[in-house]
Scaffold this motif. Structure first.
Motif, PDB file in Angstrom:
ATOM      1  N   ALA A  89       0.825  -1.209   0.000  1.00 31.97           N
ATOM      2  CA  ALA A  89       0.000   0.000   0.000  1.00 31.97           C
ATOM      3  C   ALA A  89       0.860   1.261   0.000  1.00 31.97           C
ATOM      4  CB  ALA A  89      -0.932   0.001   1.211  1.00 31.97           C
ATOM      5  N   ASP A  90       2.000   1.216   0.707  1.00 32.41           N
ATOM      6  CA  ASP A  90       2.908   2.364   0.730  1.00 32.41           C
ATOM      7  C   ASP A  90       3.651   2.533  -0.593  1.00 32.41           C
ATOM      8  OD1 ASP A  90       2.264   2.967   3.382  1.00 32.41           O
ATOM      9  OD2 ASP A  90       3.819   1.630   4.166  1.00 32.41           O
ATOM     10  N   LEU A  91       4.062   1.421  -1.194  1.00 33.66           N
ATOM     11  CA  LEU A  91       4.913   1.487  -2.388  1.00 33.66           C
ATOM     12  C   LEU A  91       4.121   1.582  -3.682  1.00 33.66           C
ATOM     13  CD1 LEU A  91       7.631  -1.160  -1.422  1.00 33.66           C
ATOM     14  CD2 LEU A  91       7.815   1.330  -1.300  1.00 33.66           C
ATOM     15  N   LEU A  92       3.042   0.831  -3.790  1.00 33.79           N
ATOM     16  CA  LEU A  92       2.255   0.806  -5.026  1.00 33.79           C
ATOM     17  C   LEU A  92       1.092   1.782  -5.008  1.00 33.79           C
ATOM     18  CD1 LEU A  92       2.092  -3.069  -5.599  1.00 33.79           C
ATOM     19  CD2 LEU A  92       3.724  -1.441  -6.546  1.00 33.79           C
ATOM     20  N   GLY A  93       0.705   2.228  -3.826  1.00 34.58           N
ATOM     21  CA  GLY A  93      -0.438   3.130  -3.701  1.00 34.58           C
ATOM     22  C   GLY A  93      -1.575   2.451  -2.964  1.00 34.58           C
ATOM     23  N   LYS A  94      -2.097   3.119  -1.947  1.00 37.96           N
ATOM     24  CA  LYS A  94      -3.126   2.499  -1.118  1.00 37.96           C
ATOM     25  C   LYS A  94      -4.423   2.263  -1.887  1.00 37.96           C
ATOM     26  CE  LYS A  94      -3.431   7.128   0.844  1.00 37.96           C
ATOM     27  NZ  LYS A  94      -2.993   7.930   1.991  1.00 37.96           N
ATOM     28  N   ARG A  95      -4.779   3.179  -2.807  1.00 39.17           N
ATOM     29  CA  ARG A  95      -6.001   2.985  -3.604  1.00 39.17           C
ATOM     30  C   ARG A  95      -5.871   1.760  -4.491  1.00 39.17           C
ATOM     31  NH1 ARG A  95      -7.873   4.699  -8.787  1.00 39.17           N
ATOM     32  NH2 ARG A  95     -10.109   5.252  -8.823  1.00 39.17           N
ATOM     33  N   GLY A 212       8.036   9.268  -7.845  1.00 35.36           N
ATOM     34  CA  GLY A 212       9.258   9.558  -8.585  1.00 35.36           C
ATOM     35  C   GLY A 212      10.031   8.303  -8.921  1.00 35.36           C
ATOM     36  N   PRO A 213      11.060   8.433  -9.740  1.00 38.75           N
ATOM     37  CA  PRO A 213      11.836   7.262 -10.159  1.00 38.75           C
ATOM     38  C   PRO A 213      12.562   6.577  -9.018  1.00 38.75           C
ATOM     39  CG  PRO A 213      12.917   9.308 -10.830  1.00 38.75           C
ATOM     40  CD  PRO A 213      11.560   9.682 -10.348  1.00 38.75           C
ATOM     41  N   GLY A 214      12.808   7.287  -7.910  1.00 36.44           N
ATOM     42  CA  GLY A 214      13.551   6.692  -6.804  1.00 36.44           C
ATOM     43  C   GLY A 214      12.735   5.756  -5.937  1.00 36.44           C
ATOM     44  N   THR A 215      11.418   5.648  -6.215  1.00 39.67           N
ATOM     45  CA  THR A 215      10.563   4.821  -5.370  1.00 39.67           C
ATOM     46  C   THR A 215      10.180   3.508  -6.036  1.00 39.67           C
ATOM     47  OG1 THR A 215       8.584   5.873  -6.262  1.00 39.67           O
ATOM     48  CG2 THR A 215       9.585   6.881  -4.311  1.00 39.67           C
ATOM     49  N   ARG A 216      10.859   3.131  -7.099  1.00 33.21           N
ATOM     50  CA  ARG A 216      10.485   1.935  -7.844  1.00 33.21           C
ATOM     51  C   ARG A 216      11.249   0.686  -7.439  1.00 33.21           C
ATOM     52  NH1 ARG A 216       5.553   2.798  -9.678  1.00 33.21           N
ATOM     53  NH2 ARG A 216       5.371   4.770 -10.790  1.00 33.21           N
ATOM     54  N   HIS A 217      12.153   0.791  -6.454  1.00 33.48           N
ATOM     55  CA  HIS A 217      12.891  -0.390  -6.014  1.00 33.48           C
ATOM     56  C   HIS A 217      12.080  -1.130  -4.952  1.00 33.48           C
ATOM     57  CE1 HIS A 217      16.255  -2.938  -4.813  1.00 33.48           C
ATOM     58  NE2 HIS A 217      15.917  -2.680  -3.563  1.00 33.48           N
ATOM     59  N   GLU A 273      16.359   0.028   0.215  1.00 32.72           N
ATOM     60  CA  GLU A 273      14.990   0.462   0.490  1.00 32.72           C
ATOM     61  C   GLU A 273      14.239  -0.721   1.095  1.00 32.72           C
ATOM     62  OE1 GLU A 273      12.922   2.638  -2.559  1.00 32.72           O
ATOM     63  OE2 GLU A 273      14.802   3.244  -3.482  1.00 32.72           O
ATOM     64  N   PRO A 274      14.366  -0.933   2.410  1.00 36.88           N
ATOM     65  CA  PRO A 274      13.816  -2.137   3.034  1.00 36.88           C
ATOM     66  C   PRO A 274      12.292  -2.176   3.003  1.00 36.88           C
ATOM     67  CG  PRO A 274      14.558  -0.597   4.711  1.00 36.88           C
ATOM     68  CD  PRO A 274      15.009  -0.037   3.384  1.00 36.88           C
ATOM     69  N   LEU A 275      11.787  -3.393   3.019  1.00 36.70           N
ATOM     70  CA  LEU A 275      10.336  -3.576   3.113  1.00 36.70           C
ATOM     71  C   LEU A 275       9.835  -3.032   4.443  1.00 36.70           C
ATOM     72  CD1 LEU A 275       7.833  -5.115   1.760  1.00 36.70           C
ATOM     73  CD2 LEU A 275       8.369  -6.937   3.369  1.00 36.70           C
ATOM     74  N   LEU A 276      10.566  -3.304   5.506  1.00 35.48           N
ATOM     75  CA  LEU A 276      10.219  -2.828   6.847  1.00 35.48           C
ATOM     76  C   LEU A 276      11.405  -2.080   7.434  1.00 35.48           C
ATOM     77  CD1 LEU A 276       8.604  -2.685   9.491  1.00 35.48           C
ATOM     78  CD2 LEU A 276       9.406  -4.999  10.021  1.00 35.48           C
ATOM     79  N   GLU A 410       4.685   5.561   5.604  1.00 37.87           N
ATOM     80  CA  GLU A 410       4.727   4.271   6.301  1.00 37.87           C
ATOM     81  C   GLU A 410       3.409   3.925   6.980  1.00 37.87           C
ATOM     82  OE1 GLU A 410       9.357   3.668   7.531  1.00 37.87           O
ATOM     83  OE2 GLU A 410       8.182   4.984   8.839  1.00 37.87           O
ATOM     84  N   GLN A 411       2.342   4.652   6.632  1.00 37.44           N
ATOM     85  CA  GLN A 411       1.056   4.378   7.263  1.00 37.44           C
ATOM     86  C   GLN A 411       0.550   2.981   6.932  1.00 37.44           C
ATOM     87  OE1 GLN A 411      -0.781   5.811   9.446  1.00 37.44           O
ATOM     88  NE2 GLN A 411       0.091   7.849   9.660  1.00 37.44           N
ATOM     89  N   GLY A 412       0.740   2.549   5.683  1.00 38.63           N
ATOM     90  CA  GLY A 412       0.291   1.216   5.292  1.00 38.63           C
ATOM     91  C   GLY A 412       1.014   0.135   6.076  1.00 38.63           C
ATOM     92  N   LEU A 413       2.313   0.302   6.238  1.00 39.63           N
ATOM     93  CA  LEU A 413       3.100  -0.680   6.983  1.00 39.63           C
ATOM     94  C   LEU A 413       2.688  -0.686   8.455  1.00 39.63           C
ATOM     95  CD1 LEU A 413       5.338  -2.750   7.034  1.00 39.63           C
ATOM     96  CD2 LEU A 413       6.984  -0.900   7.327  1.00 39.63           C
ATOM     97  N   ALA A 414       2.477   0.509   9.038  1.00 40.37           N
ATOM     98  CA  ALA A 414       2.035   0.575  10.434  1.00 40.37           C
ATOM     99  C   ALA A 414       0.695  -0.132  10.601  1.00 40.37           C
ATOM    100  CB  ALA A 414       1.927   2.032  10.883  1.00 40.37           C
ATOM    101  N   ALA A 415      -0.215   0.089   9.641  1.00 43.40           N
ATOM    102  CA  ALA A 415      -1.509  -0.587   9.694  1.00 43.40           C
ATOM    103  C   ALA A 415      -1.335  -2.098   9.564  1.00 43.40           C
ATOM    104  CB  ALA A 415      -2.424  -0.058   8.596  1.00 43.40           C
ATOM    105  N   GLY A 416      -0.379  -2.523   8.729  1.00 47.15           N
ATOM    106  CA  GLY A 416      -0.107  -3.944   8.576  1.00 47.15           C
ATOM    107  C   GLY A 416       0.424  -4.568   9.852  1.00 47.15           C
ATOM    108  N   ILE A 417       1.308  -3.837  10.557  1.00 47.21           N
ATOM    109  CA  ILE A 417       1.843  -4.335  11.834  1.00 47.21           C
ATOM    110  C   ILE A 417       0.713  -4.464  12.862  1.00 47.21           C
ATOM    111  CG2 ILE A 417       3.339  -3.747  13.780  1.00 47.21           C
ATOM    112  CD1 ILE A 417       5.238  -2.444  11.721  1.00 47.21           C
TER     113      ILE A 417
END
Length: 498
Positions: A89-95, A212-217, A273-276, A410-417
């Motif tokens: 949700a954080d990386l690809l988009g929550k919608r 941006g291009p830096g968020t695709r990893h 760019e860690p997952l967590l 990091e809201q999506g990750l926090a919600a996942g935790i």
């Protein structure tokens, strides 16, 4: 248990000063309705199919060990994929992730409803769990991102968690009523709701901002290891009552899960760019809220499990009779949960969690009075009413606490935790309760059955009481640490770690 470290001595939440009343336009309300519908569906699915499991077992002539996977498959995939779903949700988009999750949920529900054998039912439940693992964290992220921190967000999260809480309670009622007609309706109901929510989200949920291009990893190695670890962890827990906690198989599965978690930690420390981001786990508010979440849902689901067995298997009530027995609990949650978010701004977070878990403990103690011919009105209803009061306050406070002060990225990750805390807590507590209750229903004498229900209830009494007492204890420790480390004239303590 760092619940509400960020709350001032007066108890009010940040941003809770006197402000104009919260007013939302029709679009905000409709968006909240769509997101809440998905969250309610996750909770309903968790409960409804569990009620229908005996009927599914009989229709497909499944063994008891096979039938338990109708419930366990959902818990396994839901709990196993939550961290990945939150980070997606954080990386690809929550919608985008929310829409994908709804589509997956609809497909899994349809497959389960049309199943021609037990294997198809279990496969459908696995798919439904994956869909829920995508919708749950992205839905909370949409709510958090859609409303500014303070009274507006507290109110929105209060309504959001109210829908989840109502889903967990009304699920018993709806599941009982639908099962009376056909177990297939417990699956098929989710299909039109998921499709309607998907269409509504396409129109109402704002599009994700361009990245941006830096968020695709993407941290593929981290995603694989943590998902495999969570799947094995939940699998080991749900199988432990059947296999034995100290069996070779259980210990081997849990050991592999631990090794994978260790490997995941090493990967995250080295990943560009860690997952967590491991620093997020130093956020005491998030970790404390997740532990409270584990206790809230673990004890609640175990109470429903024990109560359902007592009413149906021991007393011989029909699914519909049991559904009406749980109805007051759902009505209490429906009454109090929408208001809980507004009250948090006045009381802070410690009091609702302490009060909610204390009400839990008293409710479970009262349930220990049940016997062979106990009156519903005298012996069971008081427990239902107390749980209906305690659940919405503790549940809402945990959700607010987990997302407060976390960066938008990091809201999506926090919600996942947080959601992982709920699901793993439910699996762990229910597994312990099941072991404490003893053997199979068919092989246990009637008096021993009742004793087993009481033994299982003592477990959830203890967990609820310890959680309630941990809240003021954590606050006291926090005040002492602040007193030792801060000068007398210092300002408020730093709100969040990590």
């Amino acid at each position: 248990m760092a619940i509400a470290d960020d709350v001032s001595e007066g108890g009010a939440l940040p941003g809770a000063d006197a402000q104009a009343p919260v007013r939302w336009g029709p679009r905000q309300w409709l968006m909240l309705v769509v997101v809440c519908a998905a969250f309610s569906l996750d909770a309903l699915d968790n409960i409804m199919v569990g009620i229908a499991t005996p009927q599914i077992k009989d229709e497909f002539d499944m063994s008891t060990s096979a039938a338990q996977w109708i419930v366990s498959a959902y818990v396994l995939s839901f709990g196993g994929f939550l961290l990945l779903g939150g980070r997606m949700a954080d990386l690809l988009g929550k919608r985008r992730v929310f829409l994908t999750g709804l589509a997956v949920l609809a497909v899994g529900s349809l497959a389960g409803g049309l199943a021609t054998d037990g294997f198809m039912v279990i496969a459908g439940r696995l798919v439904m769990g994956i869909g829920a693992a995508l919708t749950a964290p992205s839905a909370l992220s949409i709510v958090v991102g859609g409303f500014p921190e303070g009274p507006q967000r507290n109110r929105a999260i209060g309504i959001y968690t109210a829908c989840g809480a109502v889903g967990y309670s009304i699920g018993v009622v709806v599941g009982g009523a639908l099962t009376q007609a056909s177990w297939r309706w417990t699956f098929m109901l989710s299909v039109p709701v998921a499709v309607a929510a998907l269409i509504g989200a396409l129109v109402l949920v704002p599009k994700d901002p361009a990245r941006g291009p830096g968020t695709r990893h993407y941290d593929a190695a981290g995603a694989v290891t943590v998902t495999a670890a969570m799947l094995l962890l939940v699998y080991g827990i749900v199988q432990a009552p059947t296999e034995g906690w100290f069996s070779v198989r259980t210990l081997a599965v849990l050991a592999v899960a631990a090794l994978l978690l260790a490997a995941f930690t090493v990967i995250e420390l080295r990943a560009p760019e860690p997952l967590l981001r491991l620093g997020l786990l130093r956020n005491k508010s998030l970790v404390g809220a997740s532990l409270v979440a584990a206790a809230i849902l673990g004890t609640y689901m175990s109470y429903q499990f024990i109560g359902s067995l007592y009413m149906q298997s021991y007393r011989g009530w029909s699914p519909l009779e049991m559904a009406f027995a749980f109805l007051p609990l759902g009505l209490m949650i429906l009454t109090f949960a929408p208001r809980a978010g507004n009250w948090l701004g006045k009381t802070g977070l410690r009091r609702p969690v302490f009060g909610g878990m204390a009400a839990y403990a008293v409710a479970f103690l009262l349930f220990l009075r049940v016997g062979e011919h106990s009156s519903y009105w005298v012996m069971i209803l008081p427990s239902m009413l107390l749980i209906g009061i305690g659940f919405p306050f503790a549940f809402t406070a945990a959700n607010v606490q987990a997302t407060q002060g976390v960066d938008e990225s990091e809201q999506g990750l926090a919600a996942g935790i947080l959601q992982t805390g709920y699901q793993v807590g439910a699996a762990v507590v229910l597994a312990v309760v099941t072991v404490r209750m003893g053997g199979e229903e068919s092989s246990v004498a009637r008096a021993d059955l009742l004793n087993g229900y009481h033994q299982g209830t003592w477990v959830i009494v203890a967990i609820a009481a310890v959680t309630a007492l941990a809240v003021p204890a954590a606050a006291l420790v926090g005040r002492r640490r602040t007193g030792r480390t801060a000068p007398a004239a210092a300002g408020p303590a730093e709100h969040h770690a990590g």
